[in-house]
Design a protein around this motif. Structure first.
Motif, PDB file in Angstrom:
ATOM      1  N   GLU A   1       0.824  -1.157  -0.067  1.00 34.22           N
ATOM      2  CA  GLU A   1      -0.009   0.030  -0.043  1.00 34.22           C
ATOM      3  C   GLU A   1       0.808   1.197  -0.136  1.00 34.22           C
ATOM      4  O   GLU A   1       0.602   2.202  -0.618  1.00 34.22           O
ATOM      5  CB  GLU A   1      -0.966   0.076   1.095  1.00 34.22           C
ATOM      6  CG  GLU A   1      -2.015   1.056   1.176  1.00 34.22           C
ATOM      7  CD  GLU A   1      -2.854   1.150  -0.067  1.00 34.22           C
ATOM      8  OE1 GLU A   1      -3.238   2.150  -0.459  1.00 34.22           O
ATOM      9  OE2 GLU A   1      -3.149   0.134  -0.540  1.00 34.22           O
ATOM     10  N   GLN A   2       2.064   1.298   0.758  1.00 35.76           N
ATOM     11  CA  GLN A   2       3.046   2.516   0.926  1.00 35.76           C
ATOM     12  C   GLN A   2       3.503   2.535  -0.484  1.00 35.76           C
ATOM     13  O   GLN A   2       3.661   3.664  -0.934  1.00 35.76           O
ATOM     14  CB  GLN A   2       3.913   2.398   1.976  1.00 35.76           C
ATOM     15  CG  GLN A   2       4.961   3.345   1.883  1.00 35.76           C
ATOM     16  CD  GLN A   2       4.091   4.706   2.334  1.00 35.76           C
ATOM     17  OE1 GLN A   2       3.231   4.879   3.329  1.00 35.76           O
ATOM     18  NE2 GLN A   2       4.263   5.912   1.546  1.00 35.76           N
TER      19      GLN A   2
ATOM     20  N   LYS B   1       2.151   6.871  -6.813  1.00 35.13           N
ATOM     21  CA  LYS B   1       1.177   8.083  -7.173  1.00 35.13           C
ATOM     22  C   LYS B   1       1.768   9.243  -6.870  1.00 35.13           C
ATOM     23  O   LYS B   1       1.633  10.013  -7.711  1.00 35.13           O
ATOM     24  CB  LYS B   1      -0.152   7.502  -6.166  1.00 35.13           C
ATOM     25  CG  LYS B   1      -1.038   8.718  -6.646  1.00 35.13           C
ATOM     26  CD  LYS B   1      -2.171   8.177  -5.747  1.00 35.13           C
ATOM     27  CE  LYS B   1      -3.539   9.374  -5.904  1.00 35.13           C
ATOM     28  NZ  LYS B   1      -4.479   8.971  -4.926  1.00 35.13           N
TER      29      LYS B   1
ATOM     30  N   LYS C   1       2.443   1.791  -3.432  1.00 32.93           N
ATOM     31  CA  LYS C   1       1.394   2.203  -4.097  1.00 32.93           C
ATOM     32  C   LYS C   1       1.165   3.623  -4.214  1.00 32.93           C
ATOM     33  O   LYS C   1       1.003   4.682  -5.120  1.00 32.93           O
ATOM     34  CB  LYS C   1       0.032   1.481  -3.853  1.00 32.93           C
ATOM     35  CG  LYS C   1      -1.106   1.990  -5.027  1.00 32.93           C
ATOM     36  CD  LYS C   1      -2.415   1.185  -4.425  1.00 32.93           C
ATOM     37  CE  LYS C   1      -3.362   1.650  -5.407  1.00 32.93           C
ATOM     38  NZ  LYS C   1      -4.651   0.983  -4.982  1.00 32.93           N
ATOM     39  N   GLU C   2       1.064   4.189  -2.855  1.00 29.97           N
ATOM     40  CA  GLU C   2       0.968   5.861  -2.570  1.00 29.97           C
ATOM     41  C   GLU C   2       2.277   6.468  -3.160  1.00 29.97           C
ATOM     42  O   GLU C   2       2.414   7.592  -3.679  1.00 29.97           O
ATOM     43  CB  GLU C   2       0.875   5.763  -1.179  1.00 29.97           C
ATOM     44  CG  GLU C   2      -0.429   5.304  -0.614  1.00 29.97           C
ATOM     45  CD  GLU C   2      -1.682   6.374  -1.320  1.00 29.97           C
ATOM     46  OE1 GLU C   2      -1.403   7.396  -1.283  1.00 29.97           O
ATOM     47  OE2 GLU C   2      -2.496   5.402  -1.615  1.00 29.97           O
TER      48      GLU C   2
END
Length: 82
Positions: free
Chosen positions: A26-27, A33, A29-30
């Motif tokens: 998740e990190q 982004k 992915k951020e």
């Protein structure tokens, strides 16, 4: 099914590691982004760039193969326009 203390601890360790991996994913992915936004490109394009860099580092000649593919596409598109 009887689960020993050792097996229970091993299962808990696996669960904890999976949770850490999910958090790291998740990190990432951020992070992708944020970098993509900074570069003013879509995250998917940045992921493709990163994937190509990883493949190039692992086996080499990936960039050259991609370049050949793009040259072929460009040639075909050019022929169509003529």
């Amino acid at each position: 099914m009887e689960i020993s203390k050792k097996a229970r601890e091993a299962i808990e360790d696996i669960i904890n590691r999976r949770a850490k991996i999910a958090s790291m994913q998740e990190q990432l992915k951020e992070d992708v982004k944020a970098v993509a936004e900074h570069l003013d490109i879509k995250p998917g394009k940045l992921n493709k760039i990163i994937g190509l860099v990883e493949k190039e580092r692992q086996s080499g000649e990936v960039v050259e193969e991609e370049r050949d593919t793009l040259d072929t596409v460009e040639s075909l598109v050019g022929e169509r326009e003529e």
